[in-house]
Design an enzyme around this catalytic site. Structure first.
Site, short mmCIF file in Angstrom:
data_model
loop_
_atom_site.label_atom_id
_atom_site.label_comp_id
_atom_site.label_asym_id
_atom_site.label_seq_id
_atom_site.Cartn_x
_atom_site.Cartn_y
_atom_site.Cartn_z
N ASP A 124 -10.06 7.24 -2.04
CA ASP A 124 -9.92 5.78 -2.17
C ASP A 124 -8.55 5.49 -2.77
O ASP A 124 -8.04 6.27 -3.58
CB ASP A 124 -11.02 5.21 -3.06
N ASP A 149 -13.62 1.92 4.38
CA ASP A 149 -14.51 0.96 3.71
C ASP A 149 -14.23 -0.46 4.18
O ASP A 149 -15.15 -1.26 4.36
CB ASP A 149 -14.35 1.04 2.19
#
Length: 170
Positions: A124, A149
């Site tokens: 991330d 995401d």
């Protein structure tokens, strides 16, 4: 005489879109892995940072503290969900917004599955922070996320809009 225009099947187009999501997701993650060490942060704006984070769990680090079994659970879940999405794409090719939405979810899910298989965690790197988020998130920092995401979120929004549109028409 056959038409000289080649027309790709709708399924191929939707799978191609999912592949573009996967490639962009993996490309950005390679850049982050190459330029950042774990927890490195670079401020981009007053409310947005690039950061390298590793998520062994799912959304909002759900099950991140589990003993390691969650890696294979989420890989399996991603593969099963992907197979179901391909089946839905074949079944409903005329529903363009629906197919766009599930293609985005497919690309995002497989992008994160690839991370889990290669690294054991999801990379991330996008982090937003605003003061108004402080009651929900420490320091107002929304949990870091990635392009996969984002594609999953966009896909989910499209599915809701598609359903609202379908209900409105009937």
């Amino acid at each position: 005489m056959p038409s000289s225009k080649s027309s790709a099947s709708p399924l191929a187009l939707w799978l191609g879109l999912a592949l573009v999501v996967i490639l962009l997701d993996q490309f950005t993650k390679v850049l982050i892995l190459g330029d950042f060490r774990l927890h490195d942060t670079r401020q981009v704006t007053s409310f947005f940072d690039l950061v390298r984070a590793h998520n062994t769990g799912a959304a909002f680090s759900f099950l991140a503290d589990a003993a390691g079994w969650q890696r294979w659970f989420f890989v399996g879940l991603g593969i099963v969900a992907s197979a179901f999405i391909v089946w839905m794409l074949r079944r409903h090719p005329e529903q363009k917004l629906f197919c766009f939405g599930v293609s985005m979810i497919l690309g995002g899910a497989l992008g994160n599955v690839i991370d889990r298989l290669l690294h054991g965690y999801v990379v991330d790197f996008l982090q937003f922070h605003w003061r108004f988020l402080a009651p929900m998130f420490p320091g107002g920092y929304f949990p870091a996320f990635n392009l996969a995401d984002s594609a999953i979120t966009l896909g989910a929004i499209c599915l809701v809009l598609d359903e609202l549109r379908r209900v409105r028409r009937s």
